[in-house]
Design a protein around this motif. Structure first.
Motif, PDB file in Angstrom:
ATOM      1  N   ASN A 198       1.012  -1.083  -0.040  1.00  0.00           N
ATOM      2  CA  ASN A 198      -0.119  -0.027   0.273  1.00  0.00           C
ATOM      3  C   ASN A 198       0.820   1.138  -0.043  1.00  0.00           C
ATOM      4  OD1 ASN A 198      -2.485  -1.406  -0.142  1.00  0.00           O
ATOM      5  ND2 ASN A 198      -2.404  -1.473   2.023  1.00  0.00           N
ATOM      6  N   ILE A 199       1.920   1.261   0.821  1.00  0.00           N
ATOM      7  CA  ILE A 199       2.904   2.461   1.119  1.00  0.00           C
ATOM      8  C   ILE A 199       3.603   2.585  -0.573  1.00  0.00           C
ATOM      9  CG2 ILE A 199       5.119   3.373   1.878  1.00  0.00           C
ATOM     10  CD1 ILE A 199       4.231   1.630   4.368  1.00  0.00           C
ATOM     11  N   ALA A 200       3.891   1.408  -1.195  1.00  0.00           N
ATOM     12  CA  ALA A 200       4.459   1.440  -2.578  1.00  0.00           C
ATOM     13  C   ALA A 200       3.383   1.977  -3.623  1.00  0.00           C
ATOM     14  CB  ALA A 200       4.926   0.312  -3.140  1.00  0.00           C
ATOM     15  N   TYR A 201       2.165   1.784  -3.602  1.00  0.00           N
ATOM     16  CA  TYR A 201       1.110   2.076  -4.239  1.00  0.00           C
ATOM     17  C   TYR A 201       0.794   3.718  -4.182  1.00  0.00           C
ATOM     18  CZ  TYR A 201      -3.379   3.168  -6.398  1.00  0.00           C
ATOM     19  OH  TYR A 201      -4.299   3.774  -7.228  1.00  0.00           O
ATOM     20  N   GLY A 236       3.030   4.576  -7.092  1.00  0.00           N
ATOM     21  CA  GLY A 236       1.850   4.252  -8.143  1.00  0.00           C
ATOM     22  C   GLY A 236       1.699   2.993  -8.485  1.00  0.00           C
ATOM     23  N   ASP A 237       2.558   2.202  -7.852  1.00  0.00           N
ATOM     24  CA  ASP A 237       2.456   0.583  -8.314  1.00  0.00           C
ATOM     25  C   ASP A 237       2.628  -0.233  -7.016  1.00  0.00           C
ATOM     26  OD1 ASP A 237       2.654  -1.935  -9.331  1.00  0.00           O
ATOM     27  OD2 ASP A 237       3.975  -1.397 -10.778  1.00  0.00           O
ATOM     28  N   TRP A 261       9.295  -3.870  -3.735  1.00  0.00           N
ATOM     29  CA  TRP A 261      10.863  -4.296  -3.580  1.00  0.00           C
ATOM     30  C   TRP A 261      11.744  -3.127  -3.872  1.00  0.00           C
ATOM     31  CZ3 TRP A 261      13.710  -2.900  -7.788  1.00  0.00           C
ATOM     32  CH2 TRP A 261      12.882  -2.576  -9.031  1.00  0.00           C
ATOM     33  N   GLN A 262      11.283  -2.024  -4.470  1.00  0.00           N
ATOM     34  CA  GLN A 262      12.112  -0.855  -4.502  1.00  0.00           C
ATOM     35  C   GLN A 262      12.259  -0.053  -3.083  1.00  0.00           C
ATOM     36  OE1 GLN A 262      11.170   1.354  -7.980  1.00  0.00           O
ATOM     37  NE2 GLN A 262      11.380   3.418  -7.137  1.00  0.00           N
ATOM     38  N   LEU A 263      11.186  -0.267  -2.344  1.00  0.00           N
ATOM     39  CA  LEU A 263      11.519   0.361  -0.904  1.00  0.00           C
ATOM     40  C   LEU A 263      12.251  -0.614  -0.252  1.00  0.00           C
ATOM     41  CD1 LEU A 263       7.452   1.154  -0.548  1.00  0.00           C
ATOM     42  CD2 LEU A 263       9.318   2.802  -0.827  1.00  0.00           C
TER      43      LEU A 263
END
Length: 119
Positions: A71-74, A78-79, A84-86
């Motif tokens: 949810n944080i990534a979204y 935006g996705d 994994w990027q976080l």
């Protein structure tokens, strides 16, 4: 995909990656291991994690109670699939390591994306 198929795709300028563009494995080569019985086993080659200090920080996010990394990534990238990027940006091997209330997360550009560090 066979080696000959990959060669044709490369000749035509087509993407030969088995993974979608947003995947942490996009651009990572595959290899083939041949066992002593002649069986071929395909595998994804090792992905080295970037040094978090080399990634351009876009913003910071403070984790609230009940937040999940997808949810944080979204909300920040935006996705939800970019969780994994976080993890990369905050040197975490498991998403649950970052889902701690009050923790401040760096939201960064992916490795290799041009941009000023700590933008």
């Amino acid at each position: 995909m066979s080696t000959s198929q990959q060669a044709i795709f490369q000749y035509l300028g087509l993407n030969t990656s088995l993974f979608p563009t947003g995947s942490r494995y996009a651009g990572i080569d595959t290899g083939t291991l041949t066992t002593n019985t002649g069986r071929s086993i395909a595998y994804v080659q090792r992905r080295f994690l970037p040094k978090a200090s080399t990634l351009a920080v876009l913003q910071q996010y403070t984790v609230a109670q009940g937040d999940r990394l997808d949810n944080i990534a979204y909300s920040t990238l935006g996705d939800p699939g970019l969780f994994w990027q976080l993890c990369d940006a905050n040197t975490a091997m498991r998403p649950s390591e970052l889902e701690v209330q009050g923790r401040t997360l760096n939201v960064t550009l992916p490795q290799g994306t041009p941009g000023a560090r700590n933008a």
